[in-house]
Write a protein that holds these residues in place. Structure first.
Motif, PDB file in Angstrom:
ATOM      1  N   THR A  24      31.913 127.829  50.335  1.00  0.00           N
ATOM      2  CA  THR A  24      30.461 127.757  50.475  1.00  0.00           C
ATOM      3  C   THR A  24      29.850 126.931  49.360  1.00  0.00           C
ATOM      4  N   ARG A  25      30.341 127.124  48.153  1.00  0.00           N
ATOM      5  CA  ARG A  25      29.799 126.388  47.006  1.00  0.00           C
ATOM      6  C   ARG A  25      30.020 124.888  47.155  1.00  0.00           C
ATOM      7  N   ALA A  26      31.205 124.495  47.651  1.00  0.00           N
ATOM      8  CA  ALA A  26      31.476 123.067  47.820  1.00  0.00           C
ATOM      9  C   ALA A  26      30.504 122.428  48.806  1.00  0.00           C
ATOM     10  N   GLY A  27      30.052 123.207  49.769  1.00  0.00           N
ATOM     11  CA  GLY A  27      29.126 122.670  50.760  1.00  0.00           C
ATOM     12  C   GLY A  27      27.667 122.747  50.372  1.00  0.00           C
ATOM     13  N   THR A  28      27.337 123.498  49.308  1.00  0.00           N
ATOM     14  CA  THR A  28      25.930 123.700  48.972  1.00  0.00           C
ATOM     15  C   THR A  28      25.542 123.254  47.565  1.00  0.00           C
ATOM     16  N   LEU A  29      26.481 123.243  46.627  1.00  0.00           N
ATOM     17  CA  LEU A  29      26.124 122.892  45.246  1.00  0.00           C
ATOM     18  C   LEU A  29      25.563 121.480  45.155  1.00  0.00           C
ATOM     19  N   GLY A  30      24.515 121.343  44.382  1.00  0.00           N
ATOM     20  CA  GLY A  30      23.890 120.038  44.199  1.00  0.00           C
ATOM     21  C   GLY A  30      22.981 119.612  45.333  1.00  0.00           C
ATOM     22  N   ARG A  31      22.792 120.463  46.323  1.00  0.00           N
ATOM     23  CA  ARG A  31      21.969 120.119  47.482  1.00  0.00           C
ATOM     24  C   ARG A  31      20.564 120.650  47.293  1.00  0.00           C
ATOM     25  N   ARG A  41      32.144 118.028  50.293  1.00  0.00           N
ATOM     26  CA  ARG A  41      31.702 118.945  51.346  1.00  0.00           C
ATOM     27  C   ARG A  41      32.861 119.396  52.234  1.00  0.00           C
ATOM     28  N   SER A  42      33.826 118.523  52.464  1.00  0.00           N
ATOM     29  CA  SER A  42      34.948 118.881  53.335  1.00  0.00           C
ATOM     30  C   SER A  42      36.211 119.231  52.554  1.00  0.00           C
ATOM     31  N   LEU A  43      36.128 119.250  51.223  1.00  0.00           N
ATOM     32  CA  LEU A  43      37.314 119.498  50.408  1.00  0.00           C
ATOM     33  C   LEU A  43      38.019 120.811  50.753  1.00  0.00           C
ATOM     34  N   PRO A  44      37.322 121.927  50.933  1.00  0.00           N
ATOM     35  CA  PRO A  44      38.040 123.184  51.208  1.00  0.00           C
ATOM     36  C   PRO A  44      38.912 123.133  52.457  1.00  0.00           C
ATOM     37  N   VAL A  45      38.405 122.579  53.544  1.00  0.00           N
ATOM     38  CA  VAL A  45      39.218 122.548  54.765  1.00  0.00           C
ATOM     39  C   VAL A  45      40.338 121.531  54.642  1.00  0.00           C
ATOM     40  N   MET A  93      41.893 120.624  51.799  1.00  0.00           N
ATOM     41  CA  MET A  93      42.909 121.136  50.889  1.00  0.00           C
ATOM     42  C   MET A  93      43.756 122.216  51.544  1.00  0.00           C
ATOM     43  N   GLN A  94      43.146 123.054  52.348  1.00  0.00           N
ATOM     44  CA  GLN A  94      43.916 124.077  53.066  1.00  0.00           C
ATOM     45  C   GLN A  94      44.935 123.420  53.994  1.00  0.00           C
ATOM     46  N   ALA A  95      44.504 122.365  54.697  1.00  0.00           N
ATOM     47  CA  ALA A  95      45.414 121.659  55.605  1.00  0.00           C
ATOM     48  C   ALA A  95      46.520 120.950  54.825  1.00  0.00           C
ATOM     49  N   HIS A  96      46.160 120.299  53.710  1.00  0.00           N
ATOM     50  CA  HIS A  96      47.172 119.636  52.877  1.00  0.00           C
ATOM     51  C   HIS A  96      48.199 120.649  52.366  1.00  0.00           C
ATOM     52  N   TRP A  97      47.718 121.783  51.882  1.00  0.00           N
ATOM     53  CA  TRP A  97      48.587 122.826  51.319  1.00  0.00           C
ATOM     54  C   TRP A  97      49.645 123.233  52.347  1.00  0.00           C
ATOM     55  N   GLN A  98      49.193 123.599  53.547  1.00  0.00           N
ATOM     56  CA  GLN A  98      50.118 124.076  54.565  1.00  0.00           C
ATOM     57  C   GLN A  98      51.058 122.969  55.045  1.00  0.00           C
ATOM     58  N   ALA A  99      50.541 121.755  55.182  1.00  0.00           N
ATOM     59  CA  ALA A  99      51.386 120.642  55.616  1.00  0.00           C
ATOM     60  C   ALA A  99      52.455 120.326  54.578  1.00  0.00           C
ATOM     61  N   GLY A 100      52.085 120.403  53.294  1.00  0.00           N
ATOM     62  CA  GLY A 100      53.049 120.140  52.237  1.00  0.00           C
ATOM     63  C   GLY A 100      54.178 121.157  52.236  1.00  0.00           C
TER      64      GLY A 100
END
Length: 395
Positions: free
Chosen positions: A5-12, A253-257, A259-266
C-alpha cells in the motif's frame, strides 16, 4: 500500512497537482520568488528542504525521495544520476584525507575503481575483507577506519553477510556502515533495522523495473544525513533528472507485484537448475541449500530473481558459451538487471577478488553465470535455457 500500500501511495498528493494521481514532471531550473521578502527567506532555506532551485529538487523529486526513505526506514533520501554515483557520493560525503575504509570483497565491481581512483587520490586507504567475517571484522579496524561497505548478497557470487554483527562492532568503534541495498529493493530489506547508517540503491534496477532509466539514491539516518549527506549533496550539486524521477515513481507503484513475481520465478528457475547435470552449483540465498540461507531468512523479507550458477568445468570454453548463449530466444546478454526481461551472462569473479579466492576452497569449480529471471512465463524461460544447455553439451 503494509509496504504494498505504501509503495502505491507514498509521495502522492493529487490535490496539490490539479488532481493528477502521480506528481507531474517539473522541468525547472529557475524558481521565481513572488516578493523580495520571500526571495530573502528562501536564501536561508537548507538545501533540499524546499523548492528553491531546480538542482535542489522539485515537487516530483521530493515525492520520490519521501517514498524511498519511508520504505527503507531512513530519515531522508537524496537522488543522483546513477547507482555508482550514489556509492561514490556516499564515500565522498563522509570520508576525508587520511581515512581508511573497509570494502567487502564481493562488492559491486566498479566500486573498486572508486577506491583505487578518487579515494586513493584524495588520500583514503581501502582494504578488502572476506564477506563472511561478520563480527570478526573488528580485527581489521584501525584508528583511522571511518567506514565499512557491506553488500548482501554480494555481486556475482551472492554471499550473505551478517550485517547486524558488522554494524554492532562498527558502532562500538564509531565507524559508519554503508550498504548497497539494490538486490533486495526497499521492500525486501530494511537496512536501518540491521544497524546500517547509509543505504545506497541503484534505482535503475528493480525500482525502475523497465530498463529505461538510470538513477541512484542515498538514504541515511538523521545524524549522518544532517552532518554529511545534506551538505555533501549541496557542495557537489547532485540531482536526479525530472523525467527519470517520474519513471522511477511509476516503477515504484508496481514494485510489490513485480518483486513477488520475480521472487517466485527465481526460486522455480533455481530448483530446475539444481536438477541439470551440467550445473555443479546454484548460488541463491533464498534456497535452503545455500550457505547464506539462514542469514537471508533472518534479515530479509523476500528475494530478488538475480542469482548465480556454476557450469561444470567440462563446458567452460568460449565455444561452449557461444553454443549456450547465442541462440537463446528469451534471454539477453546485458550488464544491468531488474527489468521485466530476462538476462544471462558469464561472470569472472576470480579476476577481481583480492581478499578471498574464487571459488573458495571446497566449492565447485567451473564457469560462473549470472541470471536475472524476468517476468516472462517461467516455463518458457526454462525450456529456452534447457535448449541452450543441450546445445552446449553437444559442442
Amino acid at each position: 500500512m503494509k509496504d504494498a500500500t505504501r509503495a502505491g501511495t507514498l509521495g502522492r498528493r493529487p490535490h496539490a497537482h490539479a488532481g493528477t494521481i502521480n506528481p507531474p514532471v517539473y522541468h525547472a531550473a529557475t524558481i521565481l520568488a513572488p516578493s523580495f521578502e520571500e526571495y530573502t527567506r528562501r536564501r536561508g532555506v537548507r538545501y533540499g528542504d524546499e523548492v528553491t532551485y531546480g538542482v535542489h529538487g522539485t515537487p516530483g523529486t521530493y515525492a520520490f525521495e519521501e517514498a524511498i526513505a519511508a520504505l527503507e526506514g531512513g530519515h531522508r533520501t537524496r537522488l543522483c544520476s546513477t547507482g555508482l554515483q550514489a556509492l561514490a557520493a556516499g564515500f565522498l560525503c563522509c570520508l576525508r584525507a587520511g581515512d581508511h575504509v573497509l570494502l567487502t570483497d564481493s562488492c559491486y565491481g566498479p566500486v573498486r575503481s572508486i577506491a583505487s581512483g578518487i579515494l586513493a587520490r584524495m588520500g583514503v586507504e581501502s582494504t578488502y575483507y572476506d564477506p563472511h567475517l561478520g563480527g570478526e571484522i573488528r580485527t581489521l579496524f584501525r584508528p583511522n577506519t571511518r567506514m565499512v561497505l557491506v553488500e548482501a548478497p554480494g555481486s556475482w557470487t551472492f554471499e550473505m553477510q551478517d550485517i547486524p554483527a558488522i554494524a554492532e562492532e562498527a558502532k562500538k568503534a564509531g565507524i559508519l556502515v554503508m550498504m548497497d541495498n539494490t538486490w533486495a529493493s526497499p521492500l525486501y530489506c530494511k537496512p536501518f533495522t540491521l544497524g546500517v547508517d547509509i543505504s545506497v540503491q541503484a534505482i535503475t534496477k528493480y525500482v525502475g523495473g523497465h530498463s529505461d532509466l538510470v538513477m541512484g539514491t542515498v538514504t541515511a539516518t538523521q545524524p549522518v544525513y544532517d552532518e554529511h549527506i545534506q551538505p555533501g549533496w549541496y557542495q557537489m550539486g547532485l540531482s536526479g533528472s525530472p523525467d527519470d524521477v517520474y519513471l522511477a515513481m511509476r516503477g515504484l507503484r508496481s514494485l510489490p507485484v513485480r518483486m513477488q513475481a520475480h521472487w517466485q520465478a527465481g526460486l522455480k528457475m533455481g530448483e530446475w537448475l539444481l536438477g541439470r547435470e551440467e550445473i555443479v552449483e546454484v548460488i541463491h540465498p533464498a534456497m535452503p541449500h545455500d550457505p547464506g540461507h539462514a542469514l537471508w531468512k533472518r534479515d530479509f523479507l523476500g528475494a530478488a530473481s538475480l542469482f548465480a550458477f556454476v557450469i561444470d568445468p567440462r563446458y567452460g570454453s568460449d565455444a561452449h558459451m557461444s553454443a549456450l548463449l547465442d541462440h537463446l530466444e528469451h534471454y539477453g546478454m546485458g550488464a544491468s538487471w531488474g527489468g521485466f526481461e530476462s538476462l544471462l551472462i558469464p561472470t569472472y569473479p576470480e579476476r577481481i577478488r583480492s581478499a578471498t579466492r574464487w571459488p573458495a576452497p571446497g566449492r565447485p569449480k567451473g564457469q560462473c553465470m549470472r541470471i536475472h529471471v524476468g517476468l516472462e512465463d517461467t516455463d518458457d524461460l526454462i525450456a529456452d535455457l534447457a535448449a541452450g544447455l543441450d546445445r552446449m553439451r553437444r559442442v
